[in-house]
Write a protein that holds these residues in place. Structure first.
Motif, mmCIF file in Angstrom:
data_model
loop_
_atom_site.group_PDB
_atom_site.id
_atom_site.type_symbol
_atom_site.label_atom_id
_atom_site.label_comp_id
_atom_site.label_asym_id
_atom_site.label_seq_id
_atom_site.Cartn_x
_atom_site.Cartn_y
_atom_site.Cartn_z
ATOM 1 N N GLN A 1 0.821 -1.206 0.000
ATOM 2 C CA GLN A 1 0.000 0.000 0.000
ATOM 3 C C GLN A 1 0.856 1.258 0.000
ATOM 4 O O GLN A 1 0.425 2.308 -0.432
ATOM 5 C CB GLN A 1 -0.925 0.015 1.222
ATOM 6 C CG GLN A 1 -1.981 -1.079 1.161
ATOM 7 C CD GLN A 1 -3.055 -0.852 2.209
ATOM 8 O OE1 GLN A 1 -3.379 0.275 2.547
ATOM 9 N NE2 GLN A 1 -3.614 -1.928 2.718
ATOM 10 N N GLY A 2 2.099 1.119 0.467
ATOM 11 C CA GLY A 2 2.994 2.263 0.451
ATOM 12 C C GLY A 2 3.629 2.376 -0.917
ATOM 13 O O GLY A 2 3.253 1.729 -1.881
ATOM 14 N N ASP A 3 4.603 3.190 -1.029
ATOM 15 C CA ASP A 3 5.295 3.393 -2.289
ATOM 16 C C ASP A 3 6.261 2.230 -2.512
ATOM 17 O O ASP A 3 7.347 2.182 -1.937
ATOM 18 C CB ASP A 3 6.059 4.723 -2.248
ATOM 19 C CG ASP A 3 6.605 5.084 -3.615
ATOM 20 O OD1 ASP A 3 7.189 6.165 -3.730
ATOM 21 O OD2 ASP A 3 6.456 4.280 -4.551
ATOM 22 N N THR A 4 5.869 1.274 -3.315
ATOM 23 C CA THR A 4 6.692 0.081 -3.534
ATOM 24 C C THR A 4 7.999 0.416 -4.233
ATOM 25 O O THR A 4 8.920 -0.400 -4.244
ATOM 26 C CB THR A 4 5.921 -0.959 -4.385
ATOM 27 O OG1 THR A 4 5.511 -0.341 -5.605
ATOM 28 C CG2 THR A 4 4.702 -1.456 -3.644
ATOM 29 N N LEU A 5 8.092 1.614 -4.818
ATOM 30 C CA LEU A 5 9.317 2.011 -5.477
ATOM 31 C C LEU A 5 10.489 2.071 -4.508
ATOM 32 O O LEU A 5 11.625 1.774 -4.874
ATOM 33 C CB LEU A 5 9.123 3.384 -6.135
ATOM 34 C CG LEU A 5 10.334 3.966 -6.876
ATOM 35 C CD1 LEU A 5 10.639 3.129 -8.114
ATOM 36 C CD2 LEU A 5 10.074 5.409 -7.267
ATOM 37 N N VAL A 6 10.202 2.434 -3.250
ATOM 38 C CA VAL A 6 11.274 2.583 -2.276
ATOM 39 C C VAL A 6 11.538 1.300 -1.515
ATOM 40 O O VAL A 6 12.390 1.275 -0.624
ATOM 41 C CB VAL A 6 10.944 3.722 -1.276
ATOM 42 C CG1 VAL A 6 10.758 5.026 -2.012
ATOM 43 C CG2 VAL A 6 9.711 3.375 -0.443
ATOM 44 N N MET A 7 10.836 0.225 -1.840
ATOM 45 C CA MET A 7 11.041 -1.042 -1.149
ATOM 46 C C MET A 7 12.307 -1.723 -1.668
ATOM 47 O O MET A 7 12.624 -1.671 -2.858
ATOM 48 C CB MET A 7 9.849 -1.981 -1.363
ATOM 49 C CG MET A 7 8.564 -1.510 -0.712
ATOM 50 S SD MET A 7 8.697 -1.525 1.082
ATOM 51 C CE MET A 7 7.051 -0.920 1.511
ATOM 52 N N CYS A 8 13.026 -2.378 -0.782
ATOM 53 C CA CYS A 8 14.220 -3.126 -1.152
ATOM 54 C C CYS A 8 13.806 -4.428 -1.828
ATOM 55 O O CYS A 8 13.000 -5.195 -1.266
ATOM 56 C CB CYS A 8 15.071 -3.418 0.087
ATOM 57 S SG CYS A 8 16.539 -4.422 -0.265
ATOM 58 N N ASN A 9 14.344 -4.688 -2.976
ATOM 59 C CA ASN A 9 13.995 -5.911 -3.696
ATOM 60 C C ASN A 9 14.520 -7.161 -3.001
ATOM 61 O O ASN A 9 13.912 -8.228 -3.089
ATOM 62 C CB ASN A 9 14.557 -5.861 -5.128
ATOM 63 C CG ASN A 9 13.884 -4.807 -5.971
ATOM 64 O OD1 ASN A 9 12.716 -4.482 -5.754
ATOM 65 N ND2 ASN A 9 14.614 -4.258 -6.939
ATOM 66 N N LEU A 10 15.654 -6.999 -2.300
ATOM 67 C CA LEU A 10 16.256 -8.163 -1.633
ATOM 68 C C LEU A 10 15.626 -8.446 -0.282
ATOM 69 O O LEU A 10 15.575 -9.609 0.151
ATOM 70 C CB LEU A 10 17.771 -7.936 -1.450
ATOM 71 C CG LEU A 10 18.595 -7.800 -2.740
ATOM 72 C CD1 LEU A 10 20.055 -7.520 -2.396
ATOM 73 C CD2 LEU A 10 18.479 -9.075 -3.571
ATOM 74 N N HIS A 11 15.151 -7.398 0.378
ATOM 75 C CA HIS A 11 14.618 -7.587 1.734
ATOM 76 C C HIS A 11 13.306 -6.838 1.934
ATOM 77 O O HIS A 11 13.203 -5.957 2.786
ATOM 78 C CB HIS A 11 15.651 -7.104 2.781
ATOM 79 C CG HIS A 11 17.019 -7.663 2.588
ATOM 80 N ND1 HIS A 11 18.065 -6.914 2.056
ATOM 81 C CD2 HIS A 11 17.522 -8.900 2.819
ATOM 82 C CE1 HIS A 11 19.143 -7.659 1.995
ATOM 83 N NE2 HIS A 11 18.841 -8.878 2.445
ATOM 84 N N PRO A 12 12.285 -7.163 1.141
ATOM 85 C CA PRO A 12 10.985 -6.520 1.378
ATOM 86 C C PRO A 12 10.446 -6.959 2.728
ATOM 87 O O PRO A 12 10.664 -8.112 3.137
ATOM 88 C CB PRO A 12 10.131 -7.045 0.224
ATOM 89 C CG PRO A 12 10.766 -8.333 -0.184
ATOM 90 C CD PRO A 12 12.230 -8.179 0.064
ATOM 91 N N PRO A 13 9.774 -6.099 3.474
ATOM 92 C CA PRO A 13 9.366 -4.747 3.065
ATOM 93 C C PRO A 13 10.324 -3.653 3.542
ATOM 94 O O PRO A 13 9.888 -2.549 3.848
ATOM 95 C CB PRO A 13 8.009 -4.618 3.751
ATOM 96 C CG PRO A 13 8.205 -5.373 5.035
ATOM 97 C CD PRO A 13 9.111 -6.526 4.715
ATOM 98 N N LYS A 14 11.611 -3.978 3.655
ATOM 99 C CA LYS A 14 12.583 -2.962 4.051
ATOM 100 C C LYS A 14 12.591 -1.813 3.031
ATOM 101 O O LYS A 14 12.356 -2.018 1.849
ATOM 102 C CB LYS A 14 13.989 -3.566 4.131
ATOM 103 C CG LYS A 14 14.108 -4.699 5.140
ATOM 104 C CD LYS A 14 13.829 -4.228 6.543
ATOM 105 C CE LYS A 14 14.038 -5.372 7.535
ATOM 106 N NZ LYS A 14 13.679 -4.964 8.900
ATOM 107 N N VAL A 15 12.885 -0.621 3.508
ATOM 108 C CA VAL A 15 12.876 0.570 2.657
ATOM 109 C C VAL A 15 14.302 0.927 2.256
ATOM 110 O O VAL A 15 15.239 0.823 3.058
ATOM 111 C CB VAL A 15 12.217 1.752 3.390
ATOM 112 C CG1 VAL A 15 12.268 3.008 2.536
ATOM 113 C CG2 VAL A 15 10.787 1.399 3.741
#
Length: 284
Positions: free
Chosen positions: A77-91
């Motif tokens: 629901q947040g801005d998935t653009l800023v999510m880390c691809n390796l460690h979601p849902p880390k920003v």
């Protein structure tokens, strides 16, 4: 080489990231603080800690805020653009200058502890809107997307061309098949006619010998019957019959002598396996 500021920043970041959170407060993050977020506002697409939430509530009274019990609804629901691809849902909050990679705190802890320069994205992002390369972003993206569209259209045209070529080749193949069928029909007809002619000649030759033998057989039998029946009362008739039987037997023996070296007539079929093939299908 990293600057003194970057080196000290690296150590401060590593110290601040000793506590790794699933979600960090968006407001605190702007102040270079790593505080765990316990609330999420879907309208703002931001995360808030307990201290920052009251300020948000005063400004945005009608916004729907989700607490920790609904944390499963936070992701996506947040801005998935800023999510880390390796460690979601880390920003993504950091950038490793050594590897030129965007990182979350967990990335730094696991993969970049030995790197010499780690920068905060919030620091790197200051003044981004005034930079020339950012101002050219839309134009550059448009240029690339236009090129992609051109390549896509070219590939689609190529696909249609291939389909048209396929239909054309299929027509040619079917025409060739029809021609081959016609050629095979004509070849079969001529071959059968030739076979019938050869068989007819051989059969005629054999029938001629059969008829000759049958004729001599019947003539000899008739002469013998004449001698045995009519010759009983006349020596002259018997003599004449005897002579004619001798002559006919001589004729028969001569015929048999002429026929004896003739081999048995046979006929075989030897196909011509040479086939004229059409053009091969080629690709360029």
């Amino acid at each position: 080489m990293a600057s003194k500021h970057s080196t000290s920043l690296k150590h401060s970041v590593l110290n601040a990231s000793d506590e790794i959170h699933d979600f960090s407060c968006s407001v605190c993050k702007d102040d270079n603080l790593n505080i765990e977020a316990k609330h999420f506002c879907g309208d703002c697409s931001k995360y808030y800690c307990d201290k920052c939430l009251p300020f948000h509530a005063k400004i945005h009274k009608r916004h729907v805020v989700l607490g920790k019990k609904d944390v499963d609804k936070w992701v996506g629901q947040g801005d998935t653009l800023v999510m880390c691809n390796l460690h979601p849902p880390k920003v993504l909050e950091l950038q490793c200058e050594d590897h030129n990679e965007l990182c979350c705190h967990l990335c730094v802890s696991l993969n970049h502890r030995m790197c010499r320069s780690i920068s905060l994205i919030s620091d790197l992002a200051r003044g981004i809107h005034k930079k020339a390369d950012f101002k050219q972003l839309q134009a550059n993206v448009t240029k690339v997307t236009n090129t992609l569209n051109q390549v896509t259209e070219a590939r689609k045209k190529n696909q249609n061309s291939l389909k048209a070529s396929g239909k054309s080749m299929l027509t040619k193949i079917k025409t060739l098949r029809s021609s081959l069928n016609q050629l095979l029909d004509e070849l079969e007809k001529k071959t059968v006619e030739q076979m019938d002619s050869v068989l007819a000649d051989l059969d005629g030759s054999l029938q001629k010998d059969i008829d000759h033998c049958d004729l001599l057989h019947d003539q000899l039998k008739a002469l013998l019957d004449y001698v045995q029946i009519q010759g009983k009362d006349s020596e002259s008739s018997s003599y004449i019959g005897h002579r004619k039987c001798q002559e006919k037997m001589d004729e028969a023996n001569k015929v048999l002598h002429d026929m004896s070296p003739k081999p048995e007539e046979t006929v075989t079929f030897k196909p011509n396996t040479h086939v004229v093939m059409g053009d091969e299908i080629k690709t360029n």
